[in-house]
Design an enzyme around this catalytic site. Structure first.
Site, mmCIF file in Angstrom:
data_model
loop_
_atom_site.group_PDB
_atom_site.id
_atom_site.type_symbol
_atom_site.label_atom_id
_atom_site.label_comp_id
_atom_site.label_asym_id
_atom_site.label_seq_id
_atom_site.Cartn_x
_atom_site.Cartn_y
_atom_site.Cartn_z
ATOM 1 N N GLY A 178 0.838 -1.180 0.000
ATOM 2 C CA GLY A 178 0.000 0.000 0.000
ATOM 3 C C GLY A 178 0.886 1.247 0.000
ATOM 4 O O GLY A 178 1.264 1.727 -1.062
ATOM 5 N N SER B 40 5.063 -5.288 -3.159
ATOM 6 C CA SER B 40 4.796 -3.857 -3.287
ATOM 7 C C SER B 40 5.457 -3.078 -2.147
ATOM 8 O O SER B 40 6.663 -3.200 -1.937
ATOM 9 C CB SER B 40 3.280 -3.618 -3.343
ATOM 10 O OG SER B 40 2.988 -2.322 -3.828
ATOM 11 N N TYR B 41 4.692 -2.296 -1.379
ATOM 12 C CA TYR B 41 5.282 -1.526 -0.288
ATOM 13 C C TYR B 41 5.759 -2.436 0.847
ATOM 14 O O TYR B 41 6.441 -1.970 1.764
ATOM 15 C CB TYR B 41 4.291 -0.483 0.250
ATOM 16 C CG TYR B 41 4.951 0.581 1.090
ATOM 17 C CD1 TYR B 41 5.692 1.599 0.499
ATOM 18 C CD2 TYR B 41 4.861 0.558 2.475
ATOM 19 C CE1 TYR B 41 6.316 2.575 1.283
ATOM 20 C CE2 TYR B 41 5.477 1.525 3.260
ATOM 21 C CZ TYR B 41 6.204 2.530 2.652
ATOM 22 O OH TYR B 41 6.833 3.485 3.417
ATOM 23 N N ASP C 78 4.728 -6.098 -14.788
ATOM 24 C CA ASP C 78 4.286 -5.035 -13.880
ATOM 25 C C ASP C 78 4.925 -3.724 -14.313
ATOM 26 O O ASP C 78 6.152 -3.643 -14.435
ATOM 27 C CB ASP C 78 4.692 -5.372 -12.439
ATOM 28 C CG ASP C 78 4.358 -4.257 -11.455
ATOM 29 O OD1 ASP C 78 3.455 -3.451 -11.757
ATOM 30 O OD2 ASP C 78 4.980 -4.207 -10.382
ATOM 31 N N HIS D 126 2.037 -7.306 -11.123
ATOM 32 C CA HIS D 126 2.426 -6.845 -9.791
ATOM 33 C C HIS D 126 2.101 -7.880 -8.720
ATOM 34 O O HIS D 126 2.878 -8.095 -7.791
ATOM 35 C CB HIS D 126 1.686 -5.534 -9.499
ATOM 36 C CG HIS D 126 2.154 -4.809 -8.296
ATOM 37 N ND1 HIS D 126 3.353 -4.137 -8.249
ATOM 38 C CD2 HIS D 126 1.585 -4.632 -7.071
ATOM 39 C CE1 HIS D 126 3.508 -3.581 -7.050
ATOM 40 N NE2 HIS D 126 2.448 -3.862 -6.321
#
Length: 494
Positions: free
Chosen positions: A135, A230-231, A414, A466
């Protein structure tokens, strides 16, 4: 020339504001929240300056770790968390699943939600994997468990579930954590707790683990791995650092037996990841030569203090990309007018976000998960993110000497956190190569490519976006199986 450029940039900026901040473009919210964080850093609305490692990984006391040693009470809590069945789940479920809250502060105001699935075969000998989505502020349960590597996928009727043939609990016991409080079903009774960042997320995730092991003591000494995407490129190395630091000087039964981390399409360096994204746009024919040359000329990717010309060319870059799924540039976008279907093994439904949100907001589903009635959403709208280091590379580099296994894997379609971003980040460390670049195989097909460095391995997953386990579930399962076994994926198609 720049009058025209400025007009285009202004128009596209307005479009981006509507799309990215209202989340109305049917996009994957996990990556859109990453976009919002990067934009907030860029606008310098908050102090997101690069803090030294000690700032966000400084030592802290174990005052919130539960000291409750009543075995019978913990057993009762565990049995209360057992999920008898999720509404709409198919027949043939042959594994135990648990869901509930773990308190992470002394007054039990802050509670983190977990979902845990054991392996159907030999669960007592298989390792434990913690999965974290990014996120920041997005749900590891709604994404990881329900759309990626968990045992179920939500059907398009948003009421029934299908078994995931390539779920990771086939090779491990898998724990999904919604963190920090304010994400998904996790909550706090104090709204001030929603002012969070990397530092507090790492701390409370660690406290969660220590308290979770008291409820599931049979996993205390089990080989433990952390994976995510991701984050979580921030979350995972930071949590690993906290675990290893806190293990020092502890008794053997209090040590978390961390063996390795695996980060997928991870955002790990703001400048290098941004540069890699724009270069990826050009190399995959999403941007024109003129725009690429403009970015190369005017953007330095050394800080957020870029020129107006750089900003204008970057906005034009987004404009040229058009209405595609940037998180898998070859995938279809969500079309809600299509007929109801069940998820295909090899084709990920781009509307899965919608199905999952509808399913998890059903009262019967929330009751089965033992959560308080909540308006669940994939990503949080209540968090105020306060600290985010510009680069997590110093932490990753420090972990290399710890002896744990470190894999950075990347779906190669991605566009938000592309393979170029990961390669630029790793290359900046100037590590010696131990295993030359080669393909790895999955059922007689090239599953991707890999290269081994001293203390770190980079892998690509061919044809994955992703969310790697969503788009290439079979290849993802082969990859994680190899990771857990401490070996590289097969190097031949035999």
């Amino acid at each position: 020339m720049f009058t025209i450029l400025s007009q285009k940039a202004l128009l596209w900026s307005l479009i981006l504001l509507v799309c990215h901040f209202a989340i109305s473009c049917k996009a994957n919210q996990q990556s859109e929240y990453l976009y919002k964080l990067i934009q907030s850093k860029k606008s310098q609305e908050k102090d997101f300056s690069s803090h030294e490692e000690a700032y966000y990984l400084s030592d802290f006391s174990d005052e919130y770790v539960s000291h409750e040693h009543d075995v019978e009470q913990q057993l009762r809590l565990k049995e209360a968390d057992k999920v008898k069945a999720l509404p709409g789940q198919p027949k043939g479920v042959d594994f135990d699943q648990y869901a509930g809250y773990i308190s992470v502060d002394a007054k039990e105001n802050r509670k983190l939600f977990y979902y845990f699935v054991e392996s159907p075969l030999n669960s007592s000998t298989k390792p434990l994997v913690l999965w974290l989505n990014g996120g920041p502020g997005c749900s590891s349960f709604g994404y990881g468990a329900m759309q990626e590597l968990g045992p179920f996928r939500v059907n398009s009727d948003a009421k029934t579930l299908s078994l995931n043939k390539h779920a990771w609990n086939k090779v491990a016991n898998v724990l999904f954590l919604e963190s920090p409080a304010g994400v998904g079903f996790s909550y706090s009774n104090n709204t001030s707790d929603y002012k969070v960042g990397d530092k507090t997320t790492a701390r409370y995730s660690y406290i969660f683990l220590r308290n979770w092991f008291k409820r599931f003591p049979q996993y205390k000494t089990r080989d433990f791995f952390i994976a995510g995407e991701s984050y979580a490129g921030h979350y995972i190395p930071q949590l690993a650092h906290v675990i290893l630091s806190k293990n020092k000087g502890k008794k053997s039964l209090e040590i978390i037996n961390l063996k390795g981390i695996a980060v997928g399409n991870g955002w790990i360096d703001d400048n290098l990841c941004s540069k890699g994204m724009y270069d990826y746009f050009w190399t995959t024919a999403l941007n024109s030569d003129e725009t690429h040359n403009g970015i190369q000329k005017h953007c330095h990717f050394k800080s957020y203090d870029e020129s107006d010309e750089c900003d204008e060319y970057q906005n034009i870059s987004y404009n040229e990309v058009g209405n595609i799924d940037i998180y898998n540039i070859y995938a279809p976008v969500c079309n809600t007018s299509t007929t109801e279907t069940s998820p295909s093994e090899n084709i990920f439904d781009p509307c899965s976000d919608d199905y999952t949100t509808s399913y998890l907001n059903q009262p019967k589903v929330q009751e089965a998960l033992h959560v308080k009635a909540t308006k669940w959403s994939p990503c949080s709208n209540v968090l105020n993110w306060t600290d985010s280091p510009t680069s997590i590379l110093p932490t990753i580099n420090g972990l290399r000497s710890s002896g744990i296994s470190i894999w950075l894997f990347s779906g190669d379609t991605d566009g938000r956190v592309p393979i170029t971003s990961t390669r630029y980040s790793i290359n900046s460390l100037n590590l010696p190569i131990h295993t030359a670049w080669r393909p790895w195989y999955n059922y007689k097909e090239v599953g991707g490519y890999l290269i081994g460095y001293k203390g770190l391995t980079l892998l690509t997953v061919r044809g994955a976006g992703h969310m790697v386990p969503s788009y290439q579930p079979q290849r993802a399962l082969t990859m994680i199986s190899s990771f857990l076994q401490g070996k590289l994926p097969p190097k031949s198609d035999s």
